[in-house]
Design an enzyme around this catalytic site. Sequence first.
Site, PDB file in Angstrom:
ATOM      1  N   LYS A   1      19.514 -55.628  28.835  1.00 11.59           N
ATOM      2  CA  LYS A   1      18.157 -55.103  28.641  1.00 11.59           C
ATOM      3  C   LYS A   1      17.674 -54.244  29.801  1.00 11.59           C
ATOM      4  O   LYS A   1      17.861 -54.573  30.958  1.00 11.59           O
ATOM      5  CB  LYS A   1      17.161 -56.270  28.449  1.00 11.59           C
ATOM      6  CG  LYS A   1      17.323 -57.054  27.168  1.00 11.59           C
ATOM      7  CD  LYS A   1      17.124 -56.203  25.936  1.00 11.59           C
ATOM      8  CE  LYS A   1      15.726 -55.635  25.821  1.00 11.59           C
ATOM      9  NZ  LYS A   1      14.667 -56.649  25.752  1.00 11.59           N
TER      10      LYS A   1
ATOM     11  N   HIS B   1       0.160 -42.560  10.462  1.00 12.22           N
ATOM     12  CA  HIS B   1       0.434 -43.915   9.956  1.00 12.22           C
ATOM     13  C   HIS B   1       1.802 -44.436  10.419  1.00 12.22           C
ATOM     14  O   HIS B   1       2.410 -45.290   9.752  1.00 12.22           O
ATOM     15  CB  HIS B   1       0.373 -43.974   8.420  1.00 12.22           C
ATOM     16  CG  HIS B   1      -0.878 -43.401   7.839  1.00 12.22           C
ATOM     17  ND1 HIS B   1      -2.036 -44.128   7.711  1.00 12.22           N
ATOM     18  CD2 HIS B   1      -1.154 -42.149   7.369  1.00 12.22           C
ATOM     19  CE1 HIS B   1      -2.977 -43.367   7.162  1.00 12.22           C
ATOM     20  NE2 HIS B   1      -2.469 -42.153   6.959  1.00 12.22           N
TER      21      HIS B   1
END
Length: 432
Positions: A287, A159
């Site tokens: 980035k 999960h």
Amino acid sequence: MNDNVIWAKPGFEIDAAIQRFLAGEDIQSDRALFVYDIAASKAHAEGLQRIGILSEAECADLLRELDALAALYAAGGFTLDERFEDGHSAIEQFLTERLGDTGRKIHTGRSRNDQVLVASRLWLKAQLHELASLCAGIAAGALQRARAEALVPMPGYTHLQRAMVSSLGMWWGAWAEAFLDDAERARQTLTWIDANPLGSASGFGVNLPLDRAHSTQALGFARTQQVATYAQLSRGKFELAALEALLSAMGDLRRLAWDLSLFTSSEFGFVRLPPAYQTGSSLMPNKRNPDLVELLRASYAVVSGARNELEQVLSLPSGYHRDLQFTKAPVLRGFGHGLAALALVPELLAKLEWHPEALDAAIEPSMHATDLAIEFARDGLPFREAYVKAADPALWQGRSADDSLQARTSAGSGVNLGLDVLAARLAVFTAG
């Protein structure tokens, strides 16, 4: 398009716009199938000679010119373009221009239906062989890293929540086994479709004793597709099975790419990708983005779209229908993209770098609770009582990830990964 289509006869009017629509993407698709169509034409010519339709000299002339066409095509000296209705008519036109009436004999006893079937089947066999090879290569690379990093601890998740102590050995071993299954599925699918449809003509056979056993052997098929009508029924069905084998591998690739997308993020920081596998932002100087991994993840959609497109076309009764022309493009597109994606994976996996300190830092005391519950149960406490007792955070302290892995002796985990079993399977597959 050349108005001299091979089916032209008195009383038929040929409209250029209609012909363009009818041709569709056929010429582009047939470029991939052309060499296989030529090979099948050679086998058909030999078969015609064996039953007396062609003389030995005529057959030799056809084989020579078919070889010449294949060589020209490979060298760029023959272009399959809109001058031709399709690849089949291009072959017949080439032979007729070179050999006159002998060239016109090549289509005796066959239809464009069995021509496209046999060319597609030969092409599919090559694609599935490549798929099996790529998946086996990915499995081999993952297995190598599983052995090298077998007991490096990492957090295991369910999960997307931290669950239990795991290891790089288990992570790598899972992908090794997954792609080994994919390789075996590709080979099994190849075995299933390895049947020769040539000689079925338009699906009803012909009033000639065609030597189908010869073309089966000459083209390297394992068996002959027996009933002529089923040969037509199988068009699209076999391509669908091949795409589903490809989708099996692409599904595993999607999940693998998802893991790497998460693990390379700053929030996880488990993995560093080599610079060649990253790109930068057009605006943000800070980035470095895992674009390749993300496009590998998205590649499942391309193949799945091709599969769905093909499936929709196949809503047909028996016999040939022109709708089936639309089966070629999605299969070519799906395999073209899927195999290109899979080919990038082995080197990516070989070059990615783990950050063991980040993996270790992500293993928190609560992840030892399950081990603790099982220890209590092993010592005689009913498991539900052990479960409740192990939920006490005070009992989680002082346990290490290494101790957890060393104690994990169930098959396929911890110190009992069973990688030798996978290695033996892979060796059998590779030898086969």
